[in-house]
Write an enzyme that holds these catalytic residues in place. Structure first.
Site: not given
Length: 170
Positions: A53, A55
């Site tokens: 992802h 992040e």
């Protein structure tokens, strides 16, 4: 708030890179003051990695740069509310502030479905600012999914037409 919008727009440009790869358009940027420490965007499909992802990409990039797994006094800007996996990693990284754009009513872990970022049992609770440029962030995601549904529908129609052509010529 002006600073938050500046960095969220930057994260949206990173989300566009994910979209260009056929990924769900989510982008993230990690900053300290006015310095970019790391950038990331979704790469789960390309990398065959469920943890890739936006992040997580930022955290993986920032650790070696900072020579530390703790990212104190940093702010992470991400176009979509973090999921439980990312929220947990942000807590472990000791991110100071998490700023997100669109709320995620299906998997959001910063208040929508659950709130891991403010859980009193955890040893760190970052400051959380949600809804920064929420409409353009949400529209970026919605447009992607609308386009993807239309592409799938067109593919099914083309397959159906090809099947009908094959059976009528037999």
């Amino acid at each position: 708030m002006e600073q938050h919008e500046k960095w969220m727009r930057h994260a949206m440009t990173l989300a566009a890179k994910a979209e260009a790869l056929g990924e769900v358009p989510v982008g993230a940027v990690l900053v300290r003051g006015d310095e970019v420490l790391a950038e990331g965007y979704n790469r789960s499909i390309c990398d065959h990695d469920p943890s890739a992802h936006a992040e997580m990409q930022c955290l993986r990039q920032a650790g070696p740069k900072l020579a530390n797994y703790r990212m104190l006094d940093t702010t992470l800007y991400v176009t979509l509310e973090p999921c439980p996996m990312c929220a947990g990693a942000l807590v472990h990284a000791r991110i100071g502030t998490v700023v997100f754009g669109a709320y995620d009513p299906k998997t959001g872990a910063a208040g929508s479905v659950m709130n891991l970022l403010d859980h009193p049992a955890l040893n760190h609770q970052p400051e959380v600012v949600g809804g920064v440029l929420s409409e353009p962030c949400a529209e970026q995601l919605s447009a992607f999914f609308r386009r993807r549904r239309a592409e799938k529908k067109a593919l099914k129609q083309a397959q159906r037409a090809a099947s009908e052509d094959t059976s009528s010529s037999a």
